[in-house]
Write an enzyme that holds these catalytic residues in place. Structure first.
Site, PDB file in Angstrom:
ATOM      1  N   HIS A   1       1.091  -1.239   0.029  1.00 17.36           N
ATOM      2  CA  HIS A   1       0.029   0.006  -0.060  1.00 17.36           C
ATOM      3  C   HIS A   1       0.963   1.107   0.126  1.00 17.36           C
ATOM      4  CE1 HIS A   1       0.822   0.471   4.197  1.00 17.36           C
ATOM      5  NE2 HIS A   1       0.277  -0.563   4.555  1.00 17.36           N
TER       6      HIS A   1
ATOM      7  N   HIS B   1       3.973   1.399   2.276  1.00 12.86           N
ATOM      8  CA  HIS B   1       5.103   0.716   1.870  1.00 12.86           C
ATOM      9  C   HIS B   1       5.922   1.202   0.653  1.00 12.86           C
ATOM     10  CE1 HIS B   1       2.463  -2.744   3.397  1.00 12.86           C
ATOM     11  NE2 HIS B   1       3.368  -2.543   4.165  1.00 12.86           N
TER      12      HIS B   1
ATOM     13  N   CYS C   1      -1.694 -12.455  26.150  1.00 20.35           N
ATOM     14  CA  CYS C   1      -3.016 -12.587  25.499  1.00 20.35           C
ATOM     15  C   CYS C   1      -2.877 -13.491  24.368  1.00 20.35           C
ATOM     16  CB  CYS C   1      -3.128 -11.126  24.798  1.00 20.35           C
ATOM     17  SG  CYS C   1      -4.706 -11.281  23.715  1.00 20.35           S
TER      18      CYS C   1
ATOM     19  N   CYS D   1      -3.551 -12.583  20.666  1.00 16.93           N
ATOM     20  CA  CYS D   1      -2.279 -11.756  20.124  1.00 16.93           C
ATOM     21  C   CYS D   1      -1.096 -12.723  20.021  1.00 16.93           C
ATOM     22  CB  CYS D   1      -1.983 -10.382  20.638  1.00 16.93           C
ATOM     23  SG  CYS D   1      -3.013  -9.181  20.990  1.00 16.93           S
TER      24      CYS D   1
ATOM     25  N   CYS E   1      -6.603  -6.395  27.295  1.00 16.63           N
ATOM     26  CA  CYS E   1      -5.801  -6.195  26.019  1.00 16.63           C
ATOM     27  C   CYS E   1      -6.579  -5.442  25.020  1.00 16.63           C
ATOM     28  CB  CYS E   1      -5.643  -7.769  25.320  1.00 16.63           C
ATOM     29  SG  CYS E   1      -5.456  -7.539  23.455  1.00 16.63           S
TER      30      CYS E   1
ATOM     31  N   HIS F   1      -8.242  -7.186  22.009  1.00 15.04           N
ATOM     32  CA  HIS F   1      -9.417  -8.294  22.479  1.00 15.04           C
ATOM     33  C   HIS F   1     -10.404  -7.990  23.360  1.00 15.04           C
ATOM     34  CE1 HIS F   1      -6.367 -10.460  19.798  1.00 15.04           C
ATOM     35  NE2 HIS F   1      -7.314 -11.002  19.334  1.00 15.04           N
TER      36      HIS F   1
ATOM     37  N   LYS G   1      -6.553   6.896   9.979  1.00 15.57           N
ATOM     38  CA  LYS G   1      -5.445   5.825   9.567  1.00 15.57           C
ATOM     39  C   LYS G   1      -6.110   5.009   8.495  1.00 15.57           C
ATOM     40  CE  LYS G   1      -2.909   2.589  12.017  1.00 15.57           C
ATOM     41  NZ  LYS G   1      -3.058   1.232  12.827  1.00 15.57           N
TER      42      LYS G   1
ATOM     43  N   LYS H   1      -8.205  -1.430   5.847  1.00 17.17           N
ATOM     44  CA  LYS H   1      -8.959  -2.286   5.116  1.00 17.17           C
ATOM     45  C   LYS H   1     -10.700  -1.909   5.416  1.00 17.17           C
ATOM     46  CE  LYS H   1      -7.233  -6.192   2.843  1.00 17.17           C
ATOM     47  NZ  LYS H   1      -7.028  -7.672   3.027  1.00 17.17           N
TER      48      LYS H   1
HETATM   49  N1  MSP Z   1       8.443  -6.505   9.256  1.00 17.78           N
HETATM   50  C1  MSP Z   1       8.378  -5.311   9.856  1.00 17.78           C
HETATM   51  C2  MSP Z   1      10.012  -4.735   9.392  1.00 17.78           C
HETATM   52  C3  MSP Z   1      11.047  -5.751   9.616  1.00 17.78           C
HETATM   53  S1  MSP Z   1      12.450  -4.897   9.253  1.00 17.78           S
HETATM   54  C4  MSP Z   1      13.738  -5.838   9.339  1.00 17.78           C
HETATM   55  C5  MSP Z   1       7.509  -4.371   9.771  1.00 17.78           C
HETATM   56  N2  MSP Z   1       6.788  -4.451   8.602  1.00 17.78           N
HETATM   57  S2  MSP Z   1       5.495  -3.561   7.823  1.00 17.78           S
HETATM   58  O1  MSP Z   1       4.955  -4.209   6.765  1.00 17.78           O
HETATM   59  O2  MSP Z   1       4.607  -3.344   8.727  1.00 17.78           O
HETATM   60  O3  MSP Z   1       6.246  -2.407   7.248  1.00 17.78           O
HETATM   61  C6  MSP Z   1       6.390  -1.279   8.138  1.00 17.78           C
HETATM   62  C7  MSP Z   1       7.100  -0.138   7.091  1.00 17.78           C
HETATM   63  O4  MSP Z   1       6.042   0.203   6.182  1.00 17.78           O
HETATM   64  C8  MSP Z   1       7.231   1.310   8.064  1.00 17.78           C
HETATM   65  O5  MSP Z   1       8.365   1.349   8.959  1.00 17.78           O
HETATM   66  C9  MSP Z   1       6.955   2.235   6.690  1.00 17.78           C
HETATM   67  O6  MSP Z   1       8.335   1.829   6.121  1.00 17.78           O
HETATM   68  C10 MSP Z   1       6.048   1.417   5.971  1.00 17.78           C
HETATM   69  N3  MSP Z   1       4.648   2.025   6.233  1.00 17.78           N
HETATM   70  C11 MSP Z   1       3.623   1.396   6.586  1.00 17.78           C
HETATM   71  N4  MSP Z   1       2.797   2.056   6.625  1.00 17.78           N
HETATM   72  C12 MSP Z   1       2.958   3.417   6.547  1.00 17.78           C
HETATM   73  C13 MSP Z   1       2.340   4.769   6.633  1.00 17.78           C
HETATM   74  N5  MSP Z   1       1.116   4.718   6.874  1.00 17.78           N
HETATM   75  N6  MSP Z   1       3.061   5.988   6.189  1.00 17.78           N
HETATM   76  C14 MSP Z   1       4.250   5.723   5.909  1.00 17.78           C
HETATM   77  N7  MSP Z   1       5.055   4.621   5.838  1.00 17.78           N
HETATM   78  C15 MSP Z   1       4.381   3.126   6.558  1.00 17.78           C
HETATM   79  O7  MSP Z   1       7.244  -3.423  10.320  1.00 17.78           O
END
Ligand code: MSP
Length: 510
Positions: free
Chosen positions: A18, A21, A126, A129, A143, A146, A295, A298
């Site tokens: 999304h 990422h 929990c 979780c 929690c 939950h 935020k 989904k």
């Molecule tokens: N798997 C762990 C990271 C492990 S690194 C060794 C994780 N994954 S995640 O899929 O949740 O990705 C988090 C990252 O996605 C954030 O740090 C950022 O880079 C990006 N983002 C996810 N949502 C975001 C926003 N709403 N805004 C900006 N970036 C964010 O955490």
């Protein structure tokens, strides 16, 4: 050759790619292209984080095995980045065998050195979780997810002596002020380190979780998912060879958002210390994208998908918006209205109009043939060149500090100047006077230098657009680097204009 190593977080495979990422990945790609453009050997790593409770649960909910499920979503991330034109050099999955082997090697090394011990841990657990909560995290003793009071359980687990490294970590962060940047996140980490650091529980009993990397010294346990995932930044390089590891690793620039600051600023450096590996060079932390409606989720139906954005607005326009709208380090708001406003104002009007006007005049007045540039430039000509030189210098400083929005502002300020130059020199009027033809040829030559400069400076931010500009000008990459005034020889023929960014009507259609 100087090196730089840029990493994104490894994204969890329990969600599809999304906006969030995409932002981090686009930033990583932009940085890689920028560093390459100034002569660095740049390596970009991205990938997926696939072990742990969360993924096992998501797989079960979708009725597949964790591996099948991870295969599917990981492939989706990879194909999304391919479609978005992300120039990653390696895509790592934490389920890759070489990664699992390397994690076990690191665990064994730290265990042998005495920094991992077996102990009992009691806490509020929990079951929903599948994790322990601290008292502070509970809401009214329950929690928050939950709405159930967690059970106090005590369990035997392996612990990493993170507390041992607290002083060294503080000293390291203090000795290198830009290790964690921007400043606010460094301050946050140092504030956190004022409290005593606890040891880190790095195992989960297989009675509770099987989806993980087995501890090499106890088959009844798998590795805690963060301890596993963080190591990817090194395992990927080691997999590429000792040379890659030795040369790229100390130049590591991690990119993350603020949500995962603690694992990257506390767990990871202490793990590196324990493993006897050098520290990363920078931890670059950005803020969060938030939607008008709050935020992104989904259930609210407001999730922004990169491929949909690409299909509707074009990848470069989407990239431009992301990089221009967010000040790296701070939160930013995403709205389609703001996206469309930026596309129309900055890309269709300012950039697009200038380029098509210049190329159209070149075509109309001189059949696309570049005219000679005399040695005597007017003050306006010199000011135009100087403005672009200034923009490129400013850009260097801003890129080193990850201030992408400022870098783009500098370029756009030069673009404004170029638009004013067109008005001041008025080639469209001058051409009617045969005595001024030579001057019009020169004015357009300078304006073609503007377009050539744009093809160079925009390349890291908008690679497709930069390529299109280069094709319109019929110049190769080498000629792109020439100084102002030496980009074209008189007689060189360029192409007629094409619309770069069509205006978007406010209903969102082109
Ligand atoms: N798997 C762990 C990271 C492990 S690194 C060794 C994780 N994954 S995640 O899929 O949740 O990705 C988090 C990252 O996605 C954030 O740090 C950022 O880079 C990006 N983002 C996810 N949502 C975001 C926003 N709403 N805004 C900006 N970036 C964010 O955490």
């Amino acid at each position: 050759m100087d090196k730089t190593y840029i990493t994104t977080p490894l994204y969890y495979v329990n969600a599809e790619p999304h906006l969030g990422h995409t932002y981090t990945t686009v930033v990583a790609d932009t940085l890689k292209r920028y560093w390459q453009s100034i002569g660095y050997d740049a390596f970009l790593l991205t990938g997926t984080d696939e072990h742990g409770d969360k993924i096992a649960q998501a797989a079960a909910a979708s009725g597949s095995s964790p591996k099948d499920y991870a295969d599917r979503i990981s492939a989706l991330f990879r194909s999304t980045w391919d479609s978005c034109g992300i120039a990653y050099d390696h895509f790592i999955r934490t389920t890759d065998d070489y990664h699992k082997d390397y994690v076990q090697k690191v665990l064994q090394r730290i265990y042998d050195s005495g920094d991992i011990y077996f102990g009992e841990y009691g806490g509020f657990y929990c079951y929903g979780c599948e994790r322990f909560y601290t008292e502070k995290e509970l809401v009214d003793g329950k929690c928050p997810d939950h709405q159930k009071a967690p059970e106090y359980i005590s369990e035997k687990n392996y612990f990493f002596r993170m507390s041992q490294y607290q002083e060294r970590l503080i000293e390291t962060i203090q000795a290198k002020p830009d290790l964690i940047r921007p400043e606010r996140y460094r301050t946050e980490v140092l504030a956190f380190l004022r409290e005593p650091l606890e040891d880190l529980c790095i195992s989960r009993p297989t009675s509770r979780l099987q989806w993980g990397i087995p501890l090499p010294f106890d088959a009844n346990y798998v590795t805690y998912v963060w301890f596993d995932a963080l190591i990817n930044y090194v395992s990927a390089l080691e997999h590429r060879g000792a040379e890659s590891l030795a040369t790229f690793w100390p130049k590591a620039q991690h990119l993350i958002a603020k949500d995962i600051l603690k694992p990257h600023a506390i767990y990871w450096p202490t793990m590196l210390m324990a493993a006897g590996l050098p520290l990363y060079d920078h931890l670059n932390v950005h803020g969060y994208w938030v939607m008008d409606s709050g935020k992104m989720s989904k259930s609210l139906g407001n999730v922004i998908r990169p491929l949909e954005m690409k299909a509707r607005f074009g990848m470069d326009a989407f990239r431009y918006f992301l990089l221009r709208e967010m000040a790296f380090g701070q939160d930013a708001k995403f709205s389609e209205e703001a996206l469309v406003t930026r596309i129309n104002a900055d890309l269709a009007n300012n950039l697009g109009n200038l380029v098509s006007r210049v190329l159209a005049m070149q075509e109309r007045y001189f059949a696309g043939v570049v005219q000679p540039l005399s040695a005597s430039w007017t003050t306006e000509d010199a000011a135009l060149r100087d403005k672009f030189i200034q923009a490129e210098n400013e850009l260097k400083g801003y890129m080193a500090e990850l201030q992408f929005h400022r870098a783009l502002e500098s370029i756009w300020s030069a673009l404004d100047h170029a638009n004013r130059y067109v008005v001041q020199t008025a080639p469209f009027t001058a051409i009617k006077d045969p005595a001024k033809q030579v001057r019009v040829g020169e004015v357009l030559h300078h304006l073609l230098e503007v377009v050539r400069t744009l093809a160079r400076v925009l390349a890291p931010f908008m690679p497709e657009t930069a390529l299109r500009l280069r094709e319109l000008l019929v110049v190769d990459e080498r000629a792109l680097k020439n100084p102002w005034g030496e980009g074209f020889v008189a007689g060189h023929k360029i192409n007629p204009p094409k619309i770069l960014f069509p205006r978007i009507e406010t209903d969102g259609k082109k």
